[in-house]
Design an enzyme around this catalytic site. Structure first.
Site, PDB file in Angstrom:
ATOM      1  N   LYS A 103       5.844  16.787  -9.495  1.00  0.00           N
ATOM      2  CA  LYS A 103       6.604  16.358  -8.327  1.00  0.00           C
ATOM      3  C   LYS A 103       6.902  17.583  -7.476  1.00  0.00           C
ATOM      4  CE  LYS A 103      10.786  13.629  -7.212  1.00  0.00           C
ATOM      5  NZ  LYS A 103      11.936  12.905  -7.809  1.00  0.00           N
TER       6      LYS A 103
ATOM      7  N   SER B  26      12.545   8.133  -6.502  1.00  0.00           N
ATOM      8  CA  SER B  26      11.968   9.081  -5.562  1.00  0.00           C
ATOM      9  C   SER B  26      10.661   9.713  -6.050  1.00  0.00           C
ATOM     10  CB  SER B  26      12.971  10.210  -5.287  1.00  0.00           C
ATOM     11  OG  SER B  26      13.208  10.966  -6.456  1.00  0.00           O
TER      12      SER B  26
ATOM     13  N   SER C 197      14.942   7.878 -10.640  1.00  0.00           N
ATOM     14  CA  SER C 197      13.768   8.299  -9.870  1.00  0.00           C
ATOM     15  C   SER C 197      12.489   8.533 -10.662  1.00  0.00           C
ATOM     16  CB  SER C 197      14.097   9.578  -9.097  1.00  0.00           C
ATOM     17  OG  SER C 197      14.852   9.257  -7.965  1.00  0.00           O
TER      18      SER C 197
END
Lengths: 473, 484, 95
Positions: free
Chosen positions: B84, B159, B183
């Site tokens: 990420k 997210s 997330s």
């Protein structure tokens, strides 16, 4: 005339003398090229985390114990937020409602009057970076960013600048003795902010101002005097004091408003989630207590009351912890306190000064010093010969006994030899002898001087005196 | 355990442990695996990656060279993966999907990135996400929304939408995401893969760009439970750079996979199965419970009475911490700086206003509001007290149950843009996941069948502190039962 | 709790954000809803409940006072929007 009372509180910041910064391994060393004592942690890069330096906690507790504080068994760090380019994270990691140390005091003497100044709290926090202002731009250097600080907050117990000065001196001494800070004002290691208000006697406290940028004791004294007078003028003229933050301009000798109350910062304190709380056990606190040195005020008291030294000597001896320790060790090795004190305040201070050495560079051990004093006391060498031996000891790593022997500096106490020299001097100085016999008793000192000269300083002066009197009468 | 596929099939479809076995047997090289992934990444239309690592093939060749010399570092050596884009990678830009950090190249790596690199993994690149990890759709990205590989008209969740989509689309063998309020788990659920948020402190946060420091936790997103165990074992454990990381020894996560459902005590908190949960999702979770019960698990209904406050507590705590953590983006040290300004104050304000997207600004304002004078006790402090109570609720039920079973998300993936205009409705979508972060507990989302539109449903297991092993056991048992 | 445009203005100033008038009124609206939702916490009986400030019950996590080499200055400055050879540069700060 003096219808106003002044109320002063201090916030003193002292940089701690650790090797590394509070949350990272960068050096705390002063100076260095800009931004060379910096890493992602102390420059606040995204994603990095702080890791608290154990010594910072220990030093703060040491300072707290030396300032008679209670140590908080549970303590934590908080974030104090404000935007300023010298603060790379946009918050200063500090302590808010759970500081490490609470409620202490320092006893001072100002204008001959004893006074107790309360300590509200002591907490740990990080120093900010440095802004270098130039034409049209400001340069930002983070070398000082993250250097550990303690903030010492006093009660509003001061009434005048003399007390402020005495307190700062006492505090400096304590921080030096406990070795938590080097207190170098010129490097910004010790700085203070002043909160000051005045009110008419019998009335409630007035509105206070906060004054910043006090970088020397003399600046603090001048700033307090200036601000007290300024407020007095304003109030006397029927004006009002506004709750401003002021900046002291030491060169100009005045202050000006940095921030008024309306734009006072909101700091949004909240518990620092990245640093785990500190839980300090009694055992930990006791261990630190046991390593505390005897503090200077106590030493002075002991030197005067137990050792019979004049206060003047006690004050000079305690200017440096190293010298005071040296004095105590020499006395412990058997020397007479007053003789040690005389030699320290005389020859040793002179020689250190001549060489431009800090006390810590003194090349003489307490043992050798005691040995030297014992040679003098036994009459093996004279006092003045002792001074010469000390000077040699500054340059050569030899024991005083060896120096005396090698250089034949031993005092002559052989009555026969001295009597012979005395006879010769009497024979060679009939005029002085006549003066003496004619009632000028002091003339004998001239004869003593001649004998000492003849013996090249080695004759025992009291024996010379005694034998001369004997021969002349 | 799933049966092992081999290099005979499309390399892209292998799990990490299957790829690892192929590497070990010399049937495939890391360069081949990496090339296959890079090819797929370049063809992908789902906006999954923000940055591709140009050195990936070099790293793969190094892994192959190690293998040739018999210096294999472990099961993940040579496995291509992606991170990420809020996980700092030295020399490779780390943007947090924000204009603010669009060009930021960290001179350091996050501990997790370093650990994976030390384990021999090949870094394929950095994954798209909601800006600064704020959001649950991965639409709040300066680089554009991530599309769900299962249906490109729909959101991938967030997210960590890029992290979940990459695994679902077979663009990486596994990925790491970060989980502050769900997330990792929620996008894993929406993309039909597994995602775990371990116990707060189990994995170092050092180098992970902070959103809400007391809630953030890194987690693996994988194709199955065995991969999750492998990755967890590689990245978990004490880090001297993270004071909140836990020193507790790591259990044998791979062994935990073999535990089976028999005797597993599973609680289903009724607060997670009520109104607001779509009937299809509820039915799928109930079906999974039934399968596990059939395998010998004991399943009962239980209660976490203060669940309804978790969402409020979560938004208060996370926004307050976010406003603090995001103060540093001021255009001074790194990142975006506005072009025109008259003075320092204007420079900072314009930089922040132009550099942050709407959702980030919204959270900063909310955080500033709740921390400002007079509101601290009513919001932040109260939220932390609520936190204590929520933790207490969990502590009580874990006397009786090994794991809790809930939906991961109340609904399946919704169309892109649909909920974008209504932040509060979006916030409510986090209802199943946030209490786990508030309580610092470990949880994972596992695939739990498809809804009538063919969209993945996720089921969440929650365990007590440091209960990652039991989560893996439950997840492996659920896999074995087959999806519903 | 009513969130007025003035409140948003004040908060934005504290948070160092510059907002347009339309943004301001939209945010006042949204924040009012979100804050209303946070107000739910008011229902909880929190009398005597200790706040959880850290998610793990760990304390005294400290590091030894040891030096680590600092970073190369070029690395520290490499991402700066404006810099010279040694420092970050900002518009003139007036003290």
């Amino acid at each position: 005339m003096d219808e106003f009372k002044t109320v002063i509180g201090l916030e003193v910041h002292a940089e701690l003398d650790t090797k590394s910064k509070i949350y990272c391994g960068c050096t705390t060393e002063f100076g260095g090229e800009e931004n060379t004592h910096v890493c992602p942690i102390c420059s606040g890069m995204p994603g990095v985390l702080p890791m608290l330096n154990r010594k910072v906690v220990e030093y703060c507790v040491r300072a707290g114990l030396a300032l008679n504080c209670a140590i908080n068994p549970y303590s934590r760090q908080d974030r104090k937020h404000y935007f300023y380019p010298d603060l790379p994270k946009a918050f200063q990691t500090s302590q808010f409602d759970q500081p490490l140390c609470l409620k202490g005091y320092v006893d001072i003497v100002a204008d001959g009057q004893p006074k107790r100044i309360g300590i509200t709290r002591i907490h740990i926090e990080e120093d900010a970076g440095k802004l270098i202002h130039e034409v049209g731009q400001t340069r930002v250097d983070y070398n000082r960013c993250g250097v550990p600080l303690i903030e010492i907050v006093t009660e509003p117990d001061f009434e005048n600048s003399a007390q402020v000065h005495a307190f700062l001196e006492a505090l400096r001494e304590i921080l030096l003795y406990t070795e938590v800070s080097n207190c170098k004002m010129e490097e910004g290691s010790l700085r203070c902010d002043v909160n000051l208000s005045i009110h008419r006697v019998g009335e409630p406290f007035g509105t206070r101002t906060e004054m910043k940028n006090l970088n020397s004791f003399s600046a603090a004294v001048a700033a307090v005097q200036y601000e007290a007078q300024r407020q007095r003028r304003v109030l006397s003229a029927g004006g009002k004091i506004t709750q401003d933050t002021l900046r002291w301009d030491d060169a100009a000798g005045n202050n000006y408003v940095m921030r008024s109350k309306e734009d006072a910062d909101e700091y949004f304190y909240f518990p620092e989630p990245d640093i785990m709380p500190m839980v300090l056990s009694d055992g930990y606190i006791d261990r630190i207590r046991q390593t505390l040195p005897e503090l200077p005020a106590h030493r002075r008291e002991r030197y005067v009351s137990q050792m019979g030294l004049p206060l003047y000597d006690a004050q000079l001896l305690t200017v440096s912890k190293f010298i005071s320790d040296f004095f105590d060790q020499t006395v412990a090795a058997g020397a007479q306190p007053k003789s040690v004190s005389n030699f320290i305040m005389g020859d040793i201070m002179r020689l250190l000064n001549e060489r431009g050495w800090a006390a810590e560079k003194l090349p003489i051990s307490a043992q050798s010093m005691a040995e030297l004093l014992s040679l003098i006391e036994k009459g093996a060498i004279s006092n003045s010969m002792g001074s010469k031996v000390i000077e040699i000891m500054f340059d050569e790593a030899k024991s005083p006994t060896d120096i005396v022997q090698e250089r034949g500096m031993a005092q002559v106490s052989d009555a026969g030899a001295i009597r012979e020299m005395c006879r010769q001097v009497i024979a060679e100085n009939p005029k002085i002898v006549d003066d003496y016999k004619g009632g000028k008793v002091k003339a004998i000192t001239a004869l003593v001087g001649q004998v000492m000269k003849m013996s090249r300083g080695k004759a025992n002066p009291s024996m010379v005196n005694q034998l001369l009197e004997e021969l002349l009468n | 355990m799933s049966q092992h596929r081999t290099a005979g099939e499309d390399l892209a479809l292998l799990t990490a442990h299957e790829a690892s076995r192929c590497l070990a047997e010399g049937k495939v090289s890391s360069v081949q695996l990496t090339q296959r992934m890079l090819d797929r990444i370049s063809q992908s239309q789902n906006n999954v990656f923000i940055t591709v690592n140009l050195k990936a093939l070099e790293e793969a060749a190094a892994a192959d060279a190690r293998r040739a010399k018999g210096e294999v570092r472990g099961p993940l050596d040579g496995i291509p993966m992606a991170l990420k884009d809020n996980i700092s990678t030295q020399g490779l830009r780390t943007t947090c999907a924000s204009r603010m950090l669009a060009d930021f190249v960290p001179p350091y790596s996050a501990t997790v990135a370093r650990r994976l690199s030390d384990a021999g993994c090949v870094l394929l690149g950095k994954l798209n996400m909601d800006e600064f990890a704020m959001g649950s759709t991965s639409e709040n990205s300066y680089f554009g929304a991530v599309k769900n590989p299962k249906d490109p008209q729909r959101v991938a969740g967030g997210s960590s939408g890029g992290s979940a989509a990459a695994v679902a689309e077979n663009l990486a063998y596994f990925t790491l995401g970060s989980d502050t309020g769900g997330s990792v788990r929620q996008p894993a659920a929406m993309c039909g893969v597994m995602g775990m948020k371990p116990t707060y402190g189990r994995i170092s946060r050092y180098g992970v760009v902070a959103f809400a420091s007391s809630l953030d936790q890194i987690g693996p997103i994988t194709k199955d439970a065995e991969d999750c165990a492998l990755v967890l074992a590689a990245i978990a454990g004490k880090d001297p750079y993270d004071g909140s990381s836990l020193a507790n020894p790591l259990p044998d996560y791979l062994a935990a996979l073999e535990g089976g459902a028999k005797g597993l005590r599973i609680g289903i908190p009724k607060e997670y199965m009520g109104e607001g949960i779509s009937p299809e999702v509820r039915a799928a979770v109930e079906a999974m419970a039934k399968t596990l019960e059939d395998q010998g698990a004991v399943v009962e209904s239980c209660s976490l009475p203060r669940t309804e406050y978790a969402l409020s507590a979560y938004y208060v705590i996370s926004s307050a911490e976010a406003c603090s953590n995001l103060g540093r983006y001021d255009g001074v040290k790194y990142g975006y700086r506005t072009k025109e300004y008259k003075n320092l104050a204007e420079m900072i304000e314009k930089t922040r206003s132009e550099g942050f997207g709407d959702e980030v600004k919204r959270r900063i304002l909310l955080g500033t509001y709740t921390l400002s004078a007079g509101y601290f006790d009513a919001y932040y402090k109260r939220a932390q007290q609520a936190r204590t109570l929520i933790m207490e609720d969990f502590r009580k039920v874990f006397h009786q149950y090994d794991v809790l079973l809930t939906p991961t998300s109340p609904v399946t993936a919704w169309p892109l843009g649909q909920k974008h205009a209504n932040p509060l409705e979006l916030y409510a979508m986090d209802v199943c996941t946030v209490s786990v972060n508030v309580a610092g507990l470990p949880a994972c989302s596992v695939p739990c069948g498809l809804d009538s539109q063919g969209l993945p449903i996720g089921a969440q297991f929650i365990a007590n502190t440091l209960g990652e092993a039991v989560l893996l056991r439950a997840a492996a048992a659920a896999e074995k039962g087959g999806s519903v | 709790m009513t969130i007025t445009i003035e409140t948003v203005q004040h908060i934005a100033h504290l948070a160092k954000l510059q907002l347009s008038d339309t943004e301001m009124s939209r945010l006042a609206d949204e924040m009012e809803k979100i804050v209303g939702f946070a107000d739910k916490l008011g229902e909880l009986d929190i009398e005597g409940v200790k706040p959880t400030t850290h998610a793990v019950a760990v304390h005294n996590v400290l590091r030894d006072d040891e030096l680590k080499p600092s970073y190369d200055r070029g690395k520290i400055l490499q991402n700066a929007p404006e810099r010279d050879a040694a420092c970050f540069l900002v518009p003139k700060v007036v003290e």
